[in-house]
Scaffold this motif. Structure first.
Motif: not given
Length: 176
Positions: A110-128
């Motif tokens: 769960r943590a590994s997939l979060y790092q690979k799938l979600i963490a890279p997109v987080l910088p673009f999600l401010e205000g979402v």
């Protein structure tokens, strides 16, 4: 011939952007074969010489609408095959909850997939606040809502989640 009752929907990036609610993002994942796997040089290699762990890439497109402005971002993960393996493993664990030999890996995956799938997109999600996720291939069976990062906050607790097939699905939803 179409009857007069048929309504056509304009399917363009601009029409999807208009339909995307404020403070929302669509994250679309696509797996693709690397071009070099189709090359003659690669085909000449013996099976022992081929690196099958590195034949897929994953592309991610993020469409974000905040403060009336829509932006499109693109990311590429070169180790798509490894990501697919982890996704398959997590899917197996959730589909076979009685298999205790695999249950210990659940938190790490769960943590590994979060790092690979979600963490890279987080910088673009401010205000979402609302996140539409469009998974591809084996990612369709990944329970995104329960992925978490180092802070152990579940994705479903960060965003209002909605799974879609692709971003243009928004054209056919009444999401007002």
């Amino acid at each position: 011939q179409f009857t007069e009752e048929v309504r056509f929907t304009e399917i363009t990036f601009e029409s999807v952007c208009r339909k995307l609610p404020e403070n929302s993002a669509v994250v679309e994942y696509f797996f693709i074969l690397k071009e070099d796997i189709l090359s003659w040089e690669y085909r000449k290699l013996t099976p022992d010489q081929r690196n099958m762990d590195d034949v897929m890439e994953m592309e991610t497109f993020i469409t974000v609408k905040v403060h009336g402005q829509t932006r499109l971002h693109h990311l590429r993960c070169r180790q798509g095959s490894l990501l697919m393996d982890e996704a398959l493993e997590l899917s197996y664990i959730f589909q076979n909850p009685d298999d205790l030999s695999a249950s210990g890996q659940k938190a790490a995956l769960r943590a590994s997939l979060y790092q690979k799938l979600i963490a890279p997109v987080l910088p673009f999600l401010e205000g979402v606040t609302h996140l539409y996720i469009a998974p591809d291939n084996v990612l369709c069976s990944v329970p995104f809502e329960i992925l978490y990062g180092e802070d152990r906050i579940l994705l479903q607790d960060r965003y209002r989640l909605c799974r879609v097939v692709c971003g243009r699905d928004l054209l056919f939803y009444d999401n007002q």
